[in-house]
Enzyme design. Sequence first.
Site, PDB file in Angstrom:
ATOM      1  N   LYS A   1       0.448  -1.028   0.011  1.00 14.84           N
ATOM      2  CA  LYS A   1       0.188  -0.033  -0.191  1.00 14.84           C
ATOM      3  C   LYS A   1       0.647   1.458  -0.285  1.00 14.84           C
ATOM      4  O   LYS A   1       2.364   0.616  -0.103  1.00 14.84           O
ATOM      5  CB  LYS A   1      -0.964  -0.079   1.185  1.00 14.84           C
ATOM      6  CG  LYS A   1      -0.221  -0.042   2.858  1.00 14.84           C
ATOM      7  CD  LYS A   1      -1.187  -0.762   3.396  1.00 14.84           C
ATOM      8  CE  LYS A   1      -0.631  -0.365   5.066  1.00 14.84           C
ATOM      9  NZ  LYS A   1      -0.945  -1.062   6.309  1.00 14.84           N
TER      10      LYS A   1
ATOM     11  N   TYR B   1      15.991  29.515   8.936  1.00 14.13           N
ATOM     12  CA  TYR B   1      14.572  29.996   9.491  1.00 14.13           C
ATOM     13  C   TYR B   1      15.007  30.423  10.461  1.00 14.13           C
ATOM     14  O   TYR B   1      15.252  29.297  11.407  1.00 14.13           O
ATOM     15  CB  TYR B   1      13.716  29.492   8.860  1.00 14.13           C
ATOM     16  CG  TYR B   1      13.174  29.737   7.415  1.00 14.13           C
ATOM     17  CD1 TYR B   1      12.910  31.021   6.565  1.00 14.13           C
ATOM     18  CD2 TYR B   1      12.819  28.622   6.472  1.00 14.13           C
ATOM     19  CE1 TYR B   1      12.960  31.276   5.387  1.00 14.13           C
ATOM     20  CE2 TYR B   1      12.875  29.472   5.597  1.00 14.13           C
ATOM     21  CZ  TYR B   1      12.518  30.100   4.368  1.00 14.13           C
ATOM     22  OH  TYR B   1      12.262  30.373   3.458  1.00 14.13           O
TER      23      TYR B   1
END
Length: 364
Positions: free
Chosen positions: A40, A258
């Site tokens: 999956k 940042y």
Amino acid sequence: MNIPQSHASAILTIDLNAITNNYNMLQRQLGGAECAAVIKADGYGLGAERVGASLAAAGCETFFVAHIEEGIRLRQVVGDAEIHILNGLLPGAADTYKTHNLIPVLGSLREIGAWKVYTKENHLPCDIHVDTGMLRLGLPPDELRQIANDGELVSGLNIKNVMSHLASADELHSPQSGKQLKAFKQAREVLPMGAASFANSSGIFRGAPFHFDLARPGVALFGVNPTADSSNPMQPTIELKARIIQLRDAWAGDTVGYNATYKIKEHTKIATLAVGYADGYLRSLSGRAFAYLDGHKIPLLGRVSMDVVCFDVSQVPVHSCFVGAWVELIGPNHSVDALAGEAGTIGYEVLTNLGSRYHRIYKN
Ligand SMILES: *Cc1c(COP(=O)(O)O)cnc(C)c1O
């Protein structure tokens, strides 16, 4: 579109041979029981079609995916192998199962009733999922009791597998696995038809009582450690490397990235790499991850940005440290599990987030 590898600034190498080796190893571990493959989420991020085709060629005859769309795509590459859909039967989907030769995993009396009506004449196969304590998917105890009292509810169904799923198989000392095992055996008395399927990757390593007829490993195929407390018996299947796209010097008092979360203490050489959280290099790795440059361990500095990330390469010899040099983010020095630990998550999440911008190379 095929961009030449020389332009790539980050390369994900997927070793299909290692994946089939892991499949064969799990099959040996299981003795006489059958080994399915759960692929999956695009084969845990590694490419369901490439992985599915390789495993089918290696002899895997049973696949599980979550969504019906995943099953439809997988059908193109696995011949007439069985494809089971874990998410079950949504209203109106029965025709799609028939058209693409897919098997629904039914987890409620509603689904069972709908499939019974639909397959009255054609006898198409199904699985039944019994919940044994995860409260997620599968027949709840009261619906199992209703079946125990009224066998008509499942009569006439062509049941391939009766299955359940372990919640804590990766915790060696959790009492939940034993409780679930007991509940599953009781469920088999109510639903003795078809094969019994119980173990995921970790379940396989809990020993023969967990094996039953068919095991459903996923993550172990892809090299993540299925044994919480011991060394990894699986082969690694991926390598992720990114290029240095800039090098610079920084001095005491400078800050990186940042929000200026990392402050430089002394003269430092910084390498900027072309990988970021948009590539699934998780932002939670900020200030916590390590990578390897020519075998030298280097720490991540500051925040992970969308497209780039900075590492301290001060300790790396100059001849190894140049624009264009490749840095190992996942590889022989730094496993998926190690990176997951640094990110505060599990290998499953690292794999299923591997980005679509990487230049992918499949090794056979
Ligand atoms: C995902 C899944 C598996 C595979 O689990 P792993 O831990 O990756 O081996 C097996 N069964 C079910 C029902 C699943 O949802």
